[in-house]
Design a protein around this motif. Structure first.
Motif, PDB file in Angstrom:
ATOM      1  N   PHE A  89       1.666 -29.964   0.652  1.00  0.00           N
ATOM      2  CA  PHE A  89       1.462 -29.727   2.097  1.00  0.00           C
ATOM      3  C   PHE A  89       2.715 -29.080   2.696  1.00  0.00           C
ATOM      4  O   PHE A  89       2.630 -28.096   3.419  1.00  0.00           O
ATOM      5  N   ARG A  90       3.863 -29.679   2.387  1.00  0.00           N
ATOM      6  CA  ARG A  90       5.129 -29.171   2.949  1.00  0.00           C
ATOM      7  C   ARG A  90       5.315 -27.692   2.598  1.00  0.00           C
ATOM      8  O   ARG A  90       5.573 -26.861   3.475  1.00  0.00           O
ATOM      9  N   ASP A  91       5.144 -27.373   1.318  1.00  0.00           N
ATOM     10  CA  ASP A  91       5.368 -25.994   0.871  1.00  0.00           C
ATOM     11  C   ASP A  91       4.314 -25.043   1.440  1.00  0.00           C
ATOM     12  O   ASP A  91       4.632 -23.910   1.804  1.00  0.00           O
ATOM     13  N   SER A  92       3.087 -25.510   1.518  1.00  0.00           N
ATOM     14  CA  SER A  92       2.011 -24.643   2.005  1.00  0.00           C
ATOM     15  C   SER A  92       2.173 -24.340   3.500  1.00  0.00           C
ATOM     16  O   SER A  92       1.949 -23.216   3.936  1.00  0.00           O
ATOM     17  N   PHE A  93       2.564 -25.360   4.269  1.00  0.00           N
ATOM     18  CA  PHE A  93       2.774 -25.107   5.702  1.00  0.00           C
ATOM     19  C   PHE A  93       3.981 -24.196   5.919  1.00  0.00           C
ATOM     20  O   PHE A  93       3.986 -23.361   6.817  1.00  0.00           O
ATOM     21  N   LYS A  94       4.982 -24.365   5.069  1.00  0.00           N
ATOM     22  CA  LYS A  94       6.174 -23.514   5.176  1.00  0.00           C
ATOM     23  C   LYS A  94       5.778 -22.049   4.934  1.00  0.00           C
ATOM     24  O   LYS A  94       6.166 -21.153   5.682  1.00  0.00           O
ATOM     25  N   GLU A  95       4.986 -21.873   3.909  1.00  0.00           N
ATOM     26  CA  GLU A  95       4.516 -20.523   3.569  1.00  0.00           C
ATOM     27  C   GLU A  95       3.701 -19.927   4.720  1.00  0.00           C
ATOM     28  O   GLU A  95       3.769 -18.732   4.995  1.00  0.00           O
ATOM     29  N   MET A  96       2.978 -20.797   5.387  1.00  0.00           N
ATOM     30  CA  MET A  96       2.136 -20.357   6.499  1.00  0.00           C
ATOM     31  C   MET A  96       2.959 -20.106   7.764  1.00  0.00           C
ATOM     32  O   MET A  96       2.493 -19.493   8.726  1.00  0.00           O
ATOM     33  N   GLY A  97       4.199 -20.630   7.773  1.00  0.00           N
ATOM     34  CA  GLY A  97       5.050 -20.494   8.964  1.00  0.00           C
ATOM     35  C   GLY A  97       4.692 -21.498  10.040  1.00  0.00           C
ATOM     36  O   GLY A  97       4.951 -21.280  11.217  1.00  0.00           O
ATOM     37  N   MET A  98       4.083 -22.600   9.632  1.00  0.00           N
ATOM     38  CA  MET A  98       3.659 -23.624  10.586  1.00  0.00           C
ATOM     39  C   MET A  98       4.600 -24.840  10.514  1.00  0.00           C
ATOM     40  O   MET A  98       4.716 -25.470   9.463  1.00  0.00           O
ATOM     41  N   PRO A  99       5.280 -25.161  11.616  1.00  0.00           N
ATOM     42  CA  PRO A  99       6.133 -26.359  11.595  1.00  0.00           C
ATOM     43  C   PRO A  99       5.314 -27.605  11.229  1.00  0.00           C
ATOM     44  O   PRO A  99       4.197 -27.781  11.732  1.00  0.00           O
ATOM     45  N   PHE A 100       5.885 -28.438  10.372  1.00  0.00           N
ATOM     46  CA  PHE A 100       5.132 -29.570   9.813  1.00  0.00           C
ATOM     47  C   PHE A 100       6.075 -30.755   9.666  1.00  0.00           C
ATOM     48  O   PHE A 100       7.195 -30.613   9.179  1.00  0.00           O
ATOM     49  N   ILE A 101       5.603 -31.914  10.076  1.00  0.00           N
ATOM     50  CA  ILE A 101       6.388 -33.141   9.845  1.00  0.00           C
ATOM     51  C   ILE A 101       5.482 -34.175   9.184  1.00  0.00           C
ATOM     52  O   ILE A 101       4.314 -34.329   9.560  1.00  0.00           O
ATOM     53  N   PHE A 102       6.042 -34.842   8.170  1.00  0.00           N
ATOM     54  CA  PHE A 102       5.298 -35.850   7.400  1.00  0.00           C
ATOM     55  C   PHE A 102       6.078 -37.151   7.508  1.00  0.00           C
ATOM     56  O   PHE A 102       7.234 -37.223   7.095  1.00  0.00           O
ATOM     57  N   LEU A 103       5.466 -38.153   8.079  1.00  0.00           N
ATOM     58  CA  LEU A 103       6.171 -39.430   8.216  1.00  0.00           C
ATOM     59  C   LEU A 103       5.307 -40.588   7.750  1.00  0.00           C
ATOM     60  O   LEU A 103       4.112 -40.639   8.040  1.00  0.00           O
ATOM     61  N   GLU A 104       5.948 -41.495   7.029  1.00  0.00           N
ATOM     62  CA  GLU A 104       5.271 -42.740   6.636  1.00  0.00           C
ATOM     63  C   GLU A 104       5.515 -43.750   7.736  1.00  0.00           C
ATOM     64  O   GLU A 104       6.613 -43.799   8.302  1.00  0.00           O
ATOM     65  N   LYS A 105       4.517 -44.545   8.023  1.00  0.00           N
ATOM     66  CA  LYS A 105       4.717 -45.564   9.056  1.00  0.00           C
ATOM     67  C   LYS A 105       4.148 -46.907   8.618  1.00  0.00           C
ATOM     68  O   LYS A 105       3.206 -46.955   7.821  1.00  0.00           O
TER      69      LYS A 105
END
Lengths: 353, 399
Positions: free
Chosen positions: A311-327
């Motif tokens: 997900f992180r790499d794919s969103f980066k490639e897309m140019g879309m800011p992305f945050i992934f957090l465990e809660k």
């Protein structure tokens, strides 16, 4: 009094229509992030899914009296192993483990139809009812109508007339209430929205985001995100878009139609293949022109943790800011995430709408 | 096992098909098509035994994989990233991959990740989960579903390898697998003897051919010899431990980076005489799987193995099976491994422990650690816990 069947589903594959056609109310069991987990932590080691342990604790504490049976639907490891613990410690006369298949192909469809037929048989036997095709199609027409209305209502998030948290509460209600009441309430809600003026909070400083993750069933977490200045325009959640994205296509075989509906929904992380989940999110993000994607994951939610680097790499490639957090599944722990969200908001500040 | 890794190297040199498989999947199907199986889990245990798993796990974590994810998976990811040599658990991308959710969903996610990274075709076998109240009627359509997938898998492999399915070869492979398992189970039967002729060191060390080489002739000869030696020990009254006082069961995957830890038990005269983990790879445990049945129905048998695997046991069946084992193997106490990497296996340990105590009066010790990640093992704490547990056992035995 209409009785209910409580169901636990880490995804959304439970056939509500089958339960309705047995004259019962399908009642999705949500967690309660304010309760203490002492007993559940005893039965299930504390490094297992927080949400699943929380649901178990709710069961151990005692559910609504109207609930007359439990269905647990497979999605991930936490569901089948914990089913046995429910079966052992939470007393109900009716229990069914639904083996929702991992795959989405002809063989799995055939298998799912068999499992749904068995569920139908066991509901009929236990509750002394006959589930006819007519009743099934009545239920299907009702849930299809509900999905259609939810789809319309969901669009008001994008028009600045409905908060993401308000919509979340509407979906939760749809999951646990008598569907006839749900239909009535949704019609009323839509009428109000159709004449509503834009809210004053739409001032451009809010950041338009897509919310994804795993089992976000506490509306307070959405309110918390809104309090930090995020506007939830769309989502790919089970308690959200996944519930109403598709409708049940009617072909004359209701059980097959229900099975087909569930196996045709946008892919989820617990399925195979699951890489299509990213494509689905990407499509939503583009359609609604969001500024960023927030992925909030329950602690120890393995299916999502495995997908994070992709997900992180794919969103980066897309140019879309992305945050992934465990809660953690504890309401008083949400504030611990504030610094990270504020930093993410700053990143979004530089992105044009 | 050396032969297995030589065969893998040979397959890569010759350019013949190779396949990664998760344990619990039908390795027999791969041998039927002369595809060389490679089990990344087995390779990961080599990394652990060679004390390099920590390094590989940390490499995978640097890539973004969580501290909480399966340590076998992360060892495999890290070993690939570091181009680890074969003797440190390194393996190469295969021709294709086959995984199943029979043991855990992790297997599926693991192979999804790696097949995507190395652009290798992947087939998933979806195995329905059996629970405490699954009926026989349900088990029948579960079996059909797995069988149908096996037939589909057969066609899928056939297309990749450009090789036709050969029923005769299939019978030969499943028969070899059966004979291999037969010797394994016979060895376990001999472990019922007091003193126990074989220790856990031999079973943890000897198990690997069961999931990497079922279908071949060579390991059968090795297992036959192992069985004959065990029989001799029994005939001569020789135990693996000189002064056997306590007979224990160890449930779960062991800590491969520190197998010598089990040596600590000797000071109390304690020996592990049964491990459900190693026993489960005896595979043909369903009584309906006679030799005649598997020869006549090789594909059905491959499906049945997956649906009768110990790992798929529901809580009720687990309790029942543990009771049987306690009785037949004359167990005094249980050590249950809450393996931080294996959530499905550790879920339900509390109930198992309680039921066996209440219904059989057998004490259990739950220990927490990890099969491949040495960072998650606190040796001193484990020693202290074991010491207290052995005191309890000593007191209860005196009574």
């Amino acid at each position: 009094m209409a009785y209910k069947i409580g169901y636990i589903d880490p995804s959304f594959n439970t056939p509500e229509e089958l339960i309705m056609a047995a004259n019962l109310i399908p009642y999705r069991i949500f967690g309660d992030p304010t309760i203490d987990l002492m007993d559940a932590n005893k039965f299930v080691p504390p490094n297992h899914c927080f949400w699943a342990r929380n649901c178990l604790q709710r069961g151990l504490n005692g559910l609504d009296k109207e609930i007359k049976g439990i269905i647990i639907t497979h999605a991930c490891d936490c569901s089948n192993r914990e089913y046995d613990i429910w079966f052992e410690h939470v007393s109900y006369d009716f229990y069914y483990y639904l083996n929702a298949p991992l795959k989405r192909d002809k063989l799995s469809l055939k298998f799912f139809i068999n499992d749904l037929k068995e569920l139908k048989f066991q509901l009929e036997e236990h509750f002394g009812v006959e589930i006819t095709d007519k009743k099934l199609y009545e239920a299907i027409n009702l849930t299809n109508e509900i999905r259609k209305l939810l789809k319309k209502i969901s669009e008001y998030r994008n028009k600045g007339l409905l908060l993401g948290s308000e919509f979340h509460a509407i979906i939760k209600n749809a999951y646990k209430s008598d569907k006839k009441d749900v239909l009535h309430n949704l019609k009323e809600k839509l009428k109000k929205l159709e004449i509503k003026e834009p809210l004053p909070y739409v001032d451009g400083s809010k950041k338009r985001i897509l919310l994804t993750g795993s089992i976000l069933d506490d509306t307070e977490i959405l309110k918390y995100l809104e309090s930090l200045g995020f506007e939830i325009i769309t989502d790919d959640l089970c308690i959200g878009t996944r519930y109403f994205h598709n409708k049940i296509e009617i072909t004359g075989d209701p059980i097959k139609d229900i099975a087909n509906f569930h196996l045709s929904k946008p892919p989820y992380s617990t399925e195979h293949p699951s890489s299509g989940r990213f494509d689905f999110i990407k499509g939503l993000a583009k359609k609604y022109q969001v500024q960023g994607v927030i992925c909030l994951v329950q602690k120890f939610c393995e299916p999502l943790l495995y997908e994070y680097p992709f997900f992180r790499d794919s969103f980066k490639e897309m140019g879309m800011p992305f945050i992934f957090l465990e809660k953690e599944y504890k309401r008083d722990s949400y504030n611990q995430l504030t610094t990270k969200f504020e930093a993410f908001k700053e990143i979004l500040g530089g992105v044009k709408k | 096992m050396g032969r297995h890794y030589l065969a893998i190297e040979q397959a890569y040199r010759d350019g013949t098909p190779t396949a990664w498989a998760t344990s619990g999947t039908s390795v027999e199907m791969l041998y039927t098509f002369d595809v060389q199986p490679i089990l990344p889990e087995n390779a990961a245990t080599i990394s652990a035994a060679q004390k390099v798993s920590k390094k590989y796990i940390e490499s995978a974590e640097d890539l973004g994989f969580s501290y909480d994810l399966c340590s076998y998976f992360k060892t495999n990811v890290g070993a690939m990233l570091n181009n680890a040599p074969i003797d440190l658990g390194g393996i190469k991308p295969p021709t294709f991959m086959v995984a199943a959710d029979v043991i855990c969903d992790t297997h599926v996610k693991w192979f999804q990740v790696q097949s995507q990274r190395y652009k290798v075709p992947l087939y998933i076998i979806d195995v329905p989960h059996v629970t405490s109240n699954t009926t026989n009627k349900q088990k029948e359509y579960y079996q059909s579903y797995v069988e149908e997938q096996m037939l589909e898998l057969m066609d899928w492999i056939s297309e990749i390898t450009k090789k036709e399915y050969n029923e005769e070869k299939s019978r030969e492979v499943i028969t070899n697998s059966y004979e291999l398992s037969e010797y394994w189970i016979k060895i376990f039967e001999l472990r019922k003897t007091i003193p126990c002729p074989v220790s856990t060191k031999d079973t943890f060390g000897g198990i690997f051919p069961l999931f990497t080489m079922p279908g071949l002739k060579e390991p059968i000869r090795v297992f036959k010899k192992m069985y004959q030696e065990t029989q001799e020990r029994v005939d001569n009254g020789i135990g693996a431990l000189e002064n056997e006082q306590f007979r224990l069961l160890f449930s779960g995957i062991p800590f491969w980076y520190n197998l010598k830890f089990f040596g600590i038990l000797e000071q109390w005269g304690a020996i592990i005489v049964f491990e459900p983990y190693t026993y489960s790879f005896g595979k043909f445990l369903d009584p309906s799987m006679s030799k005649e049945y598997i020869i006549n129905n090789p594909i059905k048998a491959m499906a049945k193995i997956m649906l009768s695997f110990w790992y798929i046991y529901d809580l009720e069946t687990r309790v029942r099976e543990f009771k049987r084992v306690i009785k037949e193997w004359k167990i005094d106490g249980l050590i249950l491994h809450n393996n931080l990497s294996c959530r499905p296996n550790s879920c339900g340990l509390y109930d198992l422990k309680q039921r066996l105590m209440e219904e059989e009066g057998i004490p259990s010790l739950v220990i927490e650690s990890d099969m491949n990640d040495p960072r998650k093992m606190n040796e001193e704490q484990l020693k202290n816990k074991l010491e207290s547990f052995m005191e309890i056992l000593q007191k209860s035995k005196k009574r």
